[in-house]
Scaffold this motif. Structure first.
Motif, PDB file in Angstrom:
ATOM      1  N   HIS A   1     -22.219 -12.869 -36.069  1.00  0.00           N
ATOM      2  CA  HIS A   1     -21.469 -12.267 -34.957  1.00  0.00           C
ATOM      3  C   HIS A   1     -22.296 -11.205 -34.248  1.00  0.00           C
ATOM      4  CE1 HIS A   1     -18.551  -9.590 -32.990  1.00  0.00           C
ATOM      5  NE2 HIS A   1     -17.819 -10.670 -32.836  1.00  0.00           N
ATOM      6  N   SER A   2     -22.917 -10.318 -35.005  1.00  0.00           N
ATOM      7  CA  SER A   2     -23.753  -9.270 -34.413  1.00  0.00           C
ATOM      8  C   SER A   2     -24.628  -8.638 -35.490  1.00  0.00           C
ATOM      9  CB  SER A   2     -22.903  -8.183 -33.742  1.00  0.00           C
ATOM     10  OG  SER A   2     -22.110  -7.509 -34.699  1.00  0.00           O
ATOM     11  N   VAL A   3     -25.735  -8.041 -35.041  1.00  0.00           N
ATOM     12  CA  VAL A   3     -26.669  -7.329 -35.921  1.00  0.00           C
ATOM     13  C   VAL A   3     -26.997  -5.988 -35.271  1.00  0.00           C
ATOM     14  CG1 VAL A   3     -28.982  -7.302 -36.908  1.00  0.00           C
ATOM     15  CG2 VAL A   3     -27.669  -9.424 -36.886  1.00  0.00           C
ATOM     16  N   SER A   4     -26.940  -4.926 -36.046  1.00  0.00           N
ATOM     17  CA  SER A   4     -27.254  -3.597 -35.507  1.00  0.00           C
ATOM     18  C   SER A   4     -28.013  -2.785 -36.550  1.00  0.00           C
ATOM     19  CB  SER A   4     -25.981  -2.855 -35.093  1.00  0.00           C
ATOM     20  OG  SER A   4     -25.129  -2.669 -36.205  1.00  0.00           O
ATOM     21  N   ILE A   5     -28.980  -2.012 -36.074  1.00  0.00           N
ATOM     22  CA  ILE A   5     -29.752  -1.111 -36.926  1.00  0.00           C
ATOM     23  C   ILE A   5     -29.449   0.320 -36.512  1.00  0.00           C
ATOM     24  CG2 ILE A   5     -32.079  -0.337 -37.545  1.00  0.00           C
ATOM     25  CD1 ILE A   5     -33.060  -3.172 -37.220  1.00  0.00           C
ATOM     26  N   ALA A   6     -29.098   1.166 -37.467  1.00  0.00           N
ATOM     27  CA  ALA A   6     -28.797   2.564 -37.167  1.00  0.00           C
ATOM     28  C   ALA A   6     -30.053   3.262 -36.646  1.00  0.00           C
ATOM     29  CB  ALA A   6     -28.275   3.272 -38.412  1.00  0.00           C
ATOM     30  N   LYS A   7     -29.883   4.036 -35.568  1.00  0.00           N
ATOM     31  CA  LYS A   7     -31.025   4.697 -34.937  1.00  0.00           C
ATOM     32  C   LYS A   7     -30.698   6.152 -34.633  1.00  0.00           C
ATOM     33  CE  LYS A   7     -32.605   0.378 -32.814  1.00  0.00           C
ATOM     34  NZ  LYS A   7     -32.904  -0.331 -31.547  1.00  0.00           N
ATOM     35  N   LYS A   8     -31.750   6.938 -34.464  1.00  0.00           N
ATOM     36  CA  LYS A   8     -31.623   8.334 -34.080  1.00  0.00           C
ATOM     37  C   LYS A   8     -32.609   8.628 -32.955  1.00  0.00           C
ATOM     38  CE  LYS A   8     -34.909   9.921 -37.602  1.00  0.00           C
ATOM     39  NZ  LYS A   8     -35.129  10.814 -38.761  1.00  0.00           N
ATOM     40  N   LYS A   9     -32.397   9.726 -32.238  1.00  0.00           N
ATOM     41  CA  LYS A   9     -33.264  10.069 -31.118  1.00  0.00           C
ATOM     42  C   LYS A   9     -34.653  10.470 -31.604  1.00  0.00           C
ATOM     43  CE  LYS A   9     -29.611  11.559 -27.959  1.00  0.00           C
ATOM     44  NZ  LYS A   9     -29.085  12.673 -27.132  1.00  0.00           N
TER      45      LYS A   9
ATOM     46  N   ILE B   1     -37.531  12.780 -31.188  1.00  0.00           N
ATOM     47  CA  ILE B   1     -37.778  14.100 -30.596  1.00  0.00           C
ATOM     48  C   ILE B   1     -39.120  14.131 -29.868  1.00  0.00           C
ATOM     49  CG2 ILE B   1     -38.031  16.570 -31.081  1.00  0.00           C
ATOM     50  CD1 ILE B   1     -36.236  16.192 -33.494  1.00  0.00           C
ATOM     51  N   LYS B   2     -40.110  13.446 -30.421  1.00  0.00           N
ATOM     52  CA  LYS B   2     -41.446  13.468 -29.823  1.00  0.00           C
ATOM     53  C   LYS B   2     -41.518  12.629 -28.551  1.00  0.00           C
ATOM     54  CE  LYS B   2     -43.853  14.211 -34.225  1.00  0.00           C
ATOM     55  NZ  LYS B   2     -44.896  13.687 -35.155  1.00  0.00           N
ATOM     56  N   HIS B   3     -40.643  11.637 -28.432  1.00  0.00           N
ATOM     57  CA  HIS B   3     -40.642  10.753 -27.258  1.00  0.00           C
ATOM     58  C   HIS B   3     -39.214  10.692 -26.697  1.00  0.00           C
ATOM     59  CE1 HIS B   3     -44.042   9.432 -29.788  1.00  0.00           C
ATOM     60  NE2 HIS B   3     -44.667   9.281 -28.627  1.00  0.00           N
ATOM     61  N   PRO B   4     -38.842  11.616 -25.800  1.00  0.00           N
ATOM     62  CA  PRO B   4     -37.482  11.651 -25.243  1.00  0.00           C
ATOM     63  C   PRO B   4     -37.105  10.318 -24.599  1.00  0.00           C
ATOM     64  CG  PRO B   4     -38.706  13.622 -24.651  1.00  0.00           C
ATOM     65  CD  PRO B   4     -39.692  12.696 -25.280  1.00  0.00           C
TER      66      PRO B   4
ATOM     67  N   SER C   1     -35.642   3.981 -35.971  1.00  0.00           N
ATOM     68  CA  SER C   1     -34.800   3.350 -36.981  1.00  0.00           C
ATOM     69  C   SER C   1     -34.558   4.320 -38.133  1.00  0.00           C
ATOM     70  CB  SER C   1     -35.462   2.081 -37.507  1.00  0.00           C
ATOM     71  OG  SER C   1     -34.762   1.578 -38.631  1.00  0.00           O
ATOM     72  N   MET C   2     -33.343   4.252 -38.722  1.00  0.00           N
ATOM     73  CA  MET C   2     -32.984   5.103 -39.847  1.00  0.00           C
ATOM     74  C   MET C   2     -33.085   4.357 -41.180  1.00  0.00           C
ATOM     75  SD  MET C   2     -29.747   7.166 -38.172  1.00  0.00           S
ATOM     76  CE  MET C   2     -29.573   8.250 -39.594  1.00  0.00           C
ATOM     77  N   GLY C   3     -33.592   3.115 -41.154  1.00  0.00           N
ATOM     78  CA  GLY C   3     -33.848   2.398 -42.387  1.00  0.00           C
ATOM     79  C   GLY C   3     -32.674   1.625 -42.955  1.00  0.00           C
ATOM     80  N   TYR C   4     -31.582   1.515 -42.213  1.00  0.00           N
ATOM     81  CA  TYR C   4     -30.460   0.700 -42.672  1.00  0.00           C
ATOM     82  C   TYR C   4     -29.745   0.112 -41.458  1.00  0.00           C
ATOM     83  CZ  TYR C   4     -27.404   4.633 -41.452  1.00  0.00           C
ATOM     84  OH  TYR C   4     -26.745   5.628 -40.784  1.00  0.00           O
ATOM     85  N   GLY C   5     -28.947  -0.915 -41.707  1.00  0.00           N
ATOM     86  CA  GLY C   5     -28.242  -1.561 -40.603  1.00  0.00           C
ATOM     87  C   GLY C   5     -27.082  -2.399 -41.091  1.00  0.00           C
ATOM     88  N   PHE C   6     -26.504  -3.173 -40.183  1.00  0.00           N
ATOM     89  CA  PHE C   6     -25.329  -3.985 -40.484  1.00  0.00           C
ATOM     90  C   PHE C   6     -25.539  -5.397 -39.943  1.00  0.00           C
ATOM     91  CE2 PHE C   6     -23.949   0.384 -40.277  1.00  0.00           C
ATOM     92  CZ  PHE C   6     -23.134   0.520 -41.388  1.00  0.00           C
ATOM     93  N   VAL C   7     -25.207  -6.380 -40.763  1.00  0.00           N
ATOM     94  CA  VAL C   7     -25.221  -7.779 -40.353  1.00  0.00           C
ATOM     95  C   VAL C   7     -23.794  -8.294 -40.470  1.00  0.00           C
ATOM     96  CG1 VAL C   7     -26.116 -10.085 -40.815  1.00  0.00           C
ATOM     97  CG2 VAL C   7     -27.597  -8.090 -41.126  1.00  0.00           C
TER      98      VAL C   7
END
Length: 412
Positions: free
Chosen positions: A212-220, A222-225, A230-236
């Motif tokens: 249905h969908s795949v998503s990887i947790a992400k964060k901003k 700081i060095k490249h606005p 990637s935060m190293g985990y996600g959802f399938v």
């Protein structure tokens, strides 16, 4: 404002005028905001896309901020066209923020990395990736863009795009029943390589069933606005529960990009199936309840006469009330009630001032006030709801004691 009305800045900022300087600037800002909104809507910009702070970001549309007021769309076009083929370049006449659309995401990324914080005229450029769906019409791809005004779609093109969109929506509706998720079909995947993309993760799991969908947790980043890490985990999220069970059996501890994956069932509901609480809240707040407006975040140096002068521009007022502090200092509490004679005037004022109107540097926050604003009225309404007769007036303790003493003397 000075350029538009053919006057000088000194006359606009003069304190000798009868009208308050703060009110004068607030009304000028309100007019500029209204003109900018109309300009953006006419050029196919979906303003609702900016009201969702957590919305996904586009990969080929860039917001260009901190521009001097005299900047022209042709100047932006000249700067960004060096990095690739441009779609639309939208810059309001009185705005300081532009929208630049690229035909290819790789070219947009190259332009973003090369131009972010570089000097333009006498100020640095602030770049940000625009929200997805910032344009309400399809992207224009052309190899010749000498004039940004040529980027507009013809009526036939718009009709064709709408037809294609309606066909796609119809197809989605036909397949919706087949794509509905079963409970327990979502997986939580951790220990992902930080370089693993959502496409690679989907390719790794799609052999177990329909996804249905795949998503990887992400964060901003700081060095490249404007970029994310990637935060190293996600959802399938599979369509069927048996597909998720199959993936756990087959792919548990399998290696992807030199990382051993750890998989377990997730209780997280599909984001697309969750009700949009933010939109419902906004719809509730925007619904007009009466002719009375509650105005918050009013600067403490503002006076009742200034609030009245600001809102009376849009119609006849019943009253303007700024509640005072209980300390006896004489200053108000930072909010006011503004009541109009007609609902039409109240709606006009609300629509004009709710977007971005500042008074003495503070942005006014507007919401519709309830018609009942006193405790006694609330008590009467509650009593009438449970009793057929209206609520009686409360008797003071001293009056009650006097009645008791009088009754005792008469009995004696």
């Amino acid at each position: 404002m000075a350029e538009k009305y053919g006057t000088s800045k000194n006359q606009i900022l003069s304190v000798d005028s009868r009208q308050s300087l703060g009110v004068r600037l607030a009304l000028g800002e309100t007019q500029l905001v209204a003109e900018t909104r109309d300009f953006l809507l006419d050029h196919g910009v979906a303003l609702d896309a900016f009201s969702q702070p957590s919305a996904a970001r586009s990969k080929n549309v860039i917001l260009v901020k901190n521009l001097p007021a005299s900047t022209k769309a042709e100047e932006l076009h000249e700067i960004f066209t060096r990095f690739g083929t441009l779609g639309r370049v939208v810059l309001p006449p009185s705005g300081v923020t532009g929208i630049v659309e690229f035909a290819e995401s790789s070219e947009a990324k190259n332009a973003f990395n090369s131009l972010a914080y570089t000097k333009f005229k006498y100020v640095p450029l602030y770049l940000e990736w625009a929200p997805t769906g910032v344009f309400s019409s399809v992207q224009v791809k052309s190899d010749d863009h000498n004039n940004p005004e040529d980027d507009k779609l013809s009526v036939s093109d718009l009709d064709k795009a709408r037809s294609e969109k309606m066909l796609a929506l119809t197809t989605d509706d036909d397949n919706k029943m087949n794509n509905e998720q079963e409970p327990g079909s979502s997986l939580f995947v951790k220990n992902l390589n930080f370089d693993t993309t959502e496409e690679e993760l989907m390719k790794h799991f799609q052999k177990c069933g329909k996804i249905h969908s795949v998503s990887i947790a992400k964060k901003k980043d700081i060095k490249h606005p404007g970029q994310f890490l990637s935060m190293g985990y996600g959802f399938v999220e599979f369509v069927k529960k048996e597909s998720a069970e199959k993936a756990i059996k087959r792919l548990q501890h399998h290696v992807l990009d030199e990382h051993q994956l750890e998989i377990k069932v997730s209780k997280r509901a599909t984001i697309k199936n969750q009700p949009d609480i933010t939109n419902k809240k906004q719809d509730t707040e925007k619904k007009q309840k009466s002719t009375k407006i509650l105005v918050r975040n009013i600067p403490f140096e503002a006076k009742t006469e200034e609030i009245q002068a600001l809102f009376s521009t849009f119609g006849e007022l019943k009253f303007v009330r700024l509640p005072k502090k209980l300390t006896g200092s004489g200053s108000h509490r930072g909010f006011a009630f503004v009541d109009f004679v007609t609902k039409g005037d109240a709606k006009r004022a609300f629509s004009a001032l709710c977007h971005s109107t500042h008074l003495y540097g503070r942005r006014l926050v507007l919401e519709w006030a309830d018609t009942v604003d006193s405790i006694d009225q609330l008590r009467n309404k509650t009593a009438e709801h449970y009793h057929e007769e209206p609520a009686k007036k409360r008797i003071k303790k001293s009056a009650l004691m006097d009645e008791l003493n009088a009754a005792t003397k008469s009995d004696a």
